[in-house]
Motif scaffolding. Structure first.
Motif, PDB file in Angstrom:
ATOM      1  N   CYS A  47      21.272  84.960  30.401  1.00 13.48           N
ATOM      2  CA  CYS A  47      21.772  84.767  31.499  1.00 13.48           C
ATOM      3  C   CYS A  47      20.383  83.721  32.632  1.00 13.48           C
ATOM      4  O   CYS A  47      19.689  83.621  32.478  1.00 13.48           O
ATOM      5  CB  CYS A  47      22.824  85.583  32.576  1.00 13.48           C
ATOM      6  SG  CYS A  47      23.307  84.915  33.947  1.00 13.48           S
TER       7      CYS A  47
ATOM      8  N   CYS B 258      29.984  86.518  38.909  1.00 17.72           N
ATOM      9  CA  CYS B 258      30.182  87.131  37.952  1.00 17.72           C
ATOM     10  C   CYS B 258      30.102  88.715  37.423  1.00 17.72           C
ATOM     11  O   CYS B 258      29.200  89.562  37.973  1.00 17.72           O
ATOM     12  CB  CYS B 258      29.370  86.796  36.419  1.00 17.72           C
ATOM     13  SG  CYS B 258      29.848  87.211  34.491  1.00 17.72           S
TER      14      CYS B 258
ATOM     15  N   TRP C 182      25.571  85.456  39.965  1.00 21.61           N
ATOM     16  CA  TRP C 182      26.099  86.787  39.710  1.00 21.61           C
ATOM     17  C   TRP C 182      26.807  87.410  40.831  1.00 21.61           C
ATOM     18  O   TRP C 182      27.947  87.625  41.171  1.00 21.61           O
ATOM     19  CB  TRP C 182      25.359  88.129  39.157  1.00 21.61           C
ATOM     20  CG  TRP C 182      24.801  87.423  37.396  1.00 21.61           C
ATOM     21  CD1 TRP C 182      24.904  87.109  36.948  1.00 21.61           C
ATOM     22  CD2 TRP C 182      24.226  88.974  37.806  1.00 21.61           C
ATOM     23  NE1 TRP C 182      24.240  86.956  36.011  1.00 21.61           N
ATOM     24  CE2 TRP C 182      23.520  87.788  36.257  1.00 21.61           C
ATOM     25  CE3 TRP C 182      22.846  89.564  37.721  1.00 21.61           C
ATOM     26  CZ2 TRP C 182      22.591  88.494  34.776  1.00 21.61           C
ATOM     27  CZ3 TRP C 182      21.978  90.011  36.850  1.00 21.61           C
ATOM     28  CH2 TRP C 182      22.044  89.685  35.338  1.00 21.61           C
TER      29      TRP C 182
ATOM     30  N   LYS D 275      30.134  86.017  22.270  1.00 21.58           N
ATOM     31  CA  LYS D 275      28.709  86.550  22.586  1.00 21.58           C
ATOM     32  C   LYS D 275      28.300  86.721  21.932  1.00 21.58           C
ATOM     33  O   LYS D 275      26.965  87.204  20.791  1.00 21.58           O
ATOM     34  CB  LYS D 275      28.109  87.613  24.416  1.00 21.58           C
ATOM     35  CG  LYS D 275      28.687  85.901  25.140  1.00 21.58           C
ATOM     36  CD  LYS D 275      28.542  86.350  26.831  1.00 21.58           C
ATOM     37  CE  LYS D 275      29.253  85.556  27.443  1.00 21.58           C
ATOM     38  NZ  LYS D 275      28.393  84.651  27.968  1.00 21.58           N
TER      39      LYS D 275
ATOM     40  N   LEU E 297      30.010  90.361  34.794  1.00 23.70           N
ATOM     41  CA  LEU E 297      29.061  90.228  33.163  1.00 23.70           C
ATOM     42  C   LEU E 297      27.513  90.173  33.611  1.00 23.70           C
ATOM     43  O   LEU E 297      26.991  89.646  35.010  1.00 23.70           O
ATOM     44  CB  LEU E 297      29.099  89.480  31.764  1.00 23.70           C
ATOM     45  CG  LEU E 297      30.916  89.561  31.341  1.00 23.70           C
ATOM     46  CD1 LEU E 297      31.648  89.352  32.176  1.00 23.70           C
ATOM     47  CD2 LEU E 297      30.365  88.779  29.985  1.00 23.70           C
TER      48      LEU E 297
ATOM     49  N   GLY F  84      28.057  82.127  36.655  1.00 26.98           N
ATOM     50  CA  GLY F  84      29.046  82.348  36.536  1.00 26.98           C
ATOM     51  C   GLY F  84      30.460  83.107  36.057  1.00 26.98           C
ATOM     52  O   GLY F  84      30.581  82.147  34.634  1.00 26.98           O
TER      53      GLY F  84
ATOM     54  N   CYS G 219      24.577  89.621  30.848  1.00 26.81           N
ATOM     55  CA  CYS G 219      24.457  88.963  30.247  1.00 26.81           C
ATOM     56  C   CYS G 219      22.272  89.117  30.052  1.00 26.81           C
ATOM     57  O   CYS G 219      22.716  88.865  31.110  1.00 26.81           O
ATOM     58  CB  CYS G 219      24.468  87.661  29.514  1.00 26.81           C
ATOM     59  SG  CYS G 219      26.106  87.920  29.843  1.00 26.81           S
TER      60      CYS G 219
HETATM   61  S1  SF4 Z   1      25.874  84.356  31.013  1.00 25.88           S
HETATM   62 FE1  SF4 Z   1      28.143  83.917  32.175  1.00 25.88          FE
HETATM   63  S2  SF4 Z   1      28.485  85.642  31.759  1.00 25.88           S
HETATM   64 FE2  SF4 Z   1      27.047  86.298  31.417  1.00 25.88          FE
HETATM   65  S3  SF4 Z   1      26.404  86.924  32.920  1.00 25.88           S
HETATM   66 FE3  SF4 Z   1      25.565  84.388  32.816  1.00 25.88          FE
HETATM   67  S4  SF4 Z   1      27.181  84.080  34.396  1.00 25.88           S
HETATM   68 FE4  SF4 Z   1      27.891  85.849  33.445  1.00 25.88          FE
END
Ligand code: SF4
Length: 242
Positions: free
Chosen positions: A38, A31, A44, A130, A33, A79, A35
């Motif tokens: 998360c 991933c 990641w 988000k 991002l 991810g 977040c």
């Molecule tokens: S919540 Fe989803 S999009 Fe955000 S960092 Fe985690 S895996 Fe990635």
């Protein structure tokens, strides 16, 4: 036989929260991002996967559960699964050939031609918006909101069924102004079937600690029932199904 190898984080054979019915859920690795809330930070790193499989190997695994998921289907989550859009395409094609419903859980951040191709064999998109506020989105995820909005508009233009997901976090995403703006935006789209309000939870916090990453939301509490209801009421008042 495809040469594509999927980098897979994990599976869940009887998922009930990622799309309609009972589903086989595949969490792909990687991933971009970050977040702050998360619950899968171990997903990641693109090369930190525990499992590698071809689409053919994966469908073989899935078909062991076919009788249980016949009325539900298969979901790919992460991810961010569209980092492996080619794999998603090949695997979902096999699922559809078996008559299995396909759902893709995405942030919408990866929006390119490969992603569009994967969407051709996706029956339902679970799209995580988000925040509709670009500044909040950036602060929360580390990336810009723009791609996600482009993907949403595209999904609407091709009438692809969408369930929009929104994580409700005290002081971040639960203010009435942003919720109303998001609801108003969704009413301009053609294929949003429903919105899922997901109250923030701390179930993934221990993984951050295990990975030695600072969890900025330490001490953050889940939103109160009143705030969750308030968010739901805002969407309902705009005629959006929940
Ligand atoms: S919540 Fe989803 S999009 Fe955000 S960092 Fe985690 S895996 Fe990635």
């Amino acid at each position: 036989m495809s040469n594509i190898i999927g980098k897979i984080h994990s599976f869940e054979s009887f998922g009930t929260v990622d799309g309609p019915g009972v589903r086989f859920v595949v969490f792909l690795q990687g991933c971009v991002l970050k977040c702050k809330y998360c619950h899968n930070p171990d997903s990641w790193g693109f090369d930190d996967n525990k499992i590698t499989q071809t689409p053919q190997e994966l469908i073989k695994e899935v078909l062991k559960y076919k009788s249980f998921i016949q009325k539900g289907g298969v979901t790919i989550s992460g991810g961010e699964p569209l980092l492996q859009a080619e794999f998603v395409y090949e695997f979902f094609k096999l699922c559809q050939e078996e008559g299995l419903h396909t759902a893709l859980d995405t942030s919408g951040f990866i929006f390119n031609d490969e992603a569009k191709k994967a969407l051709e064999v996706t029956d339902l998109v679970l799209l995580d918006i988000k925040s509709i506020n670009p500044t909040t989105y950036k602060n929360l995820t580390g990336v810009e909101l723009e791609n996600t909005l482009k993907m949403v508009q595209y999904l609407s233009s091709i009438k692809k069924p969408m369930w929009v997901r929104h994580v409700l976090i005290d002081g971040w995403t639960d203010n009435d102004k942003d919720l109303t703006e998001l609801a108003d935006f969704l009413t301009t789209l053609d294929s949003v079937e429903k919105v899922e309000i997901l109250p923030y939870h701390r179930l993934g916090e221990f993984k951050w600690e295990q990975l030695g990453i600072e969890y900025e939301f330490k001490g953050m509490l889940p939103p109160s029932e009143e705030r969750v209801q308030n968010a739901k009421d805002i969407f309902k008042s705009k005629g959006i199904a929940l």
